[in-house]
Design a protein around this motif. Structure first.
Motif, PDB file in Angstrom:
ATOM      1  N   LEU A 114      -1.878   0.115  -2.731  1.00 50.94           N
ATOM      2  CA  LEU A 114      -2.949  -0.007  -1.745  1.00 50.94           C
ATOM      3  C   LEU A 114      -3.179  -1.468  -1.377  1.00 50.94           C
ATOM      4  N   SER A 115      -3.566  -1.683  -0.141  1.00 48.65           N
ATOM      5  CA  SER A 115      -3.977  -3.028   0.262  1.00 48.65           C
ATOM      6  C   SER A 115      -5.307  -3.332  -0.419  1.00 48.65           C
ATOM      7  N   PRO A 116      -5.675  -4.601  -0.541  1.00 50.83           N
ATOM      8  CA  PRO A 116      -6.976  -4.927  -1.150  1.00 50.83           C
ATOM      9  C   PRO A 116      -8.148  -4.230  -0.437  1.00 50.83           C
ATOM     10  N   ALA A 117      -8.089  -4.146   0.884  1.00 50.64           N
ATOM     11  CA  ALA A 117      -9.170  -3.488   1.625  1.00 50.64           C
ATOM     12  C   ALA A 117      -9.223  -1.991   1.309  1.00 50.64           C
ATOM     13  N   ASP A 118      -8.056  -1.333   1.236  1.00 50.65           N
ATOM     14  CA  ASP A 118      -8.033   0.095   0.900  1.00 50.65           C
ATOM     15  C   ASP A 118      -8.465   0.322  -0.540  1.00 50.65           C
TER      16      ASP A 118
END
Length: 138
Positions: A114-118
């Motif tokens: 996952l991306s940091p935002a996700d």
């Protein structure tokens, strides 16, 4: 006798749609309609380029997968989406997760990609889903 490869079209046609594209188009038509549609009405919504029997087959397959519901309409059925597009995506994610016996590893790999935002969004959603308001384990 010439040899034919299994991925070559039998009738020389090369205009076949990718797998799942027709199902996605049919679901999109049902979501846009906002009401149950017969196969004939779905065909009309799609522009009429498909045979009614093709649309009926797609709807029958979607029903078997639980993606649409159906109710009697005259001698046939009218079909409606079982969920909105987000619910269908979540259902597909669950189905993929259910295919592997090691759920922990699958989830760990998913989270690690996952991306940091996700990741932050997932953490927030999990906290909101806790009955204690998300204070557990902190």
């Amino acid at each position: 006798m010439s040899e034919r490869h299994s991925d070559e079209p039998v009738d020389g046609r090369t205009d076949r749609r990718p797998a799942g594209e027709l199902e996605a188009s049919v679901l999109a038509a049902l979501w846009a309609a906002g009401k149950a549609l017969t196969p004939g009405a779905v065909r009309k919504e799609l522009g009429g380029g498909l045979a009614r029997t093709t649309v009926t087959t797609i709807l029958t397959r979607l029903h078997a997968k639980g993606a649409v519901t159906r109710a009697r309409s005259g001698r046939g059925y009218a079909y409606a989406p079982a969920q909105d597009s987000h619910g269908l995506t979540a259902r597909r994610m669950h189905a993929e997760l259910d295919k592997d016996a090691d759920r922990g590893t699958v989830l760990a790999r998913f989270v690690s990609d996952l991306s940091p935002a996700d990741e932050q969004l997932l953490r927030s959603l999990l906290d909101d889903a806790r009955p204690d308001g998300g204070d557990a384990g902190r």
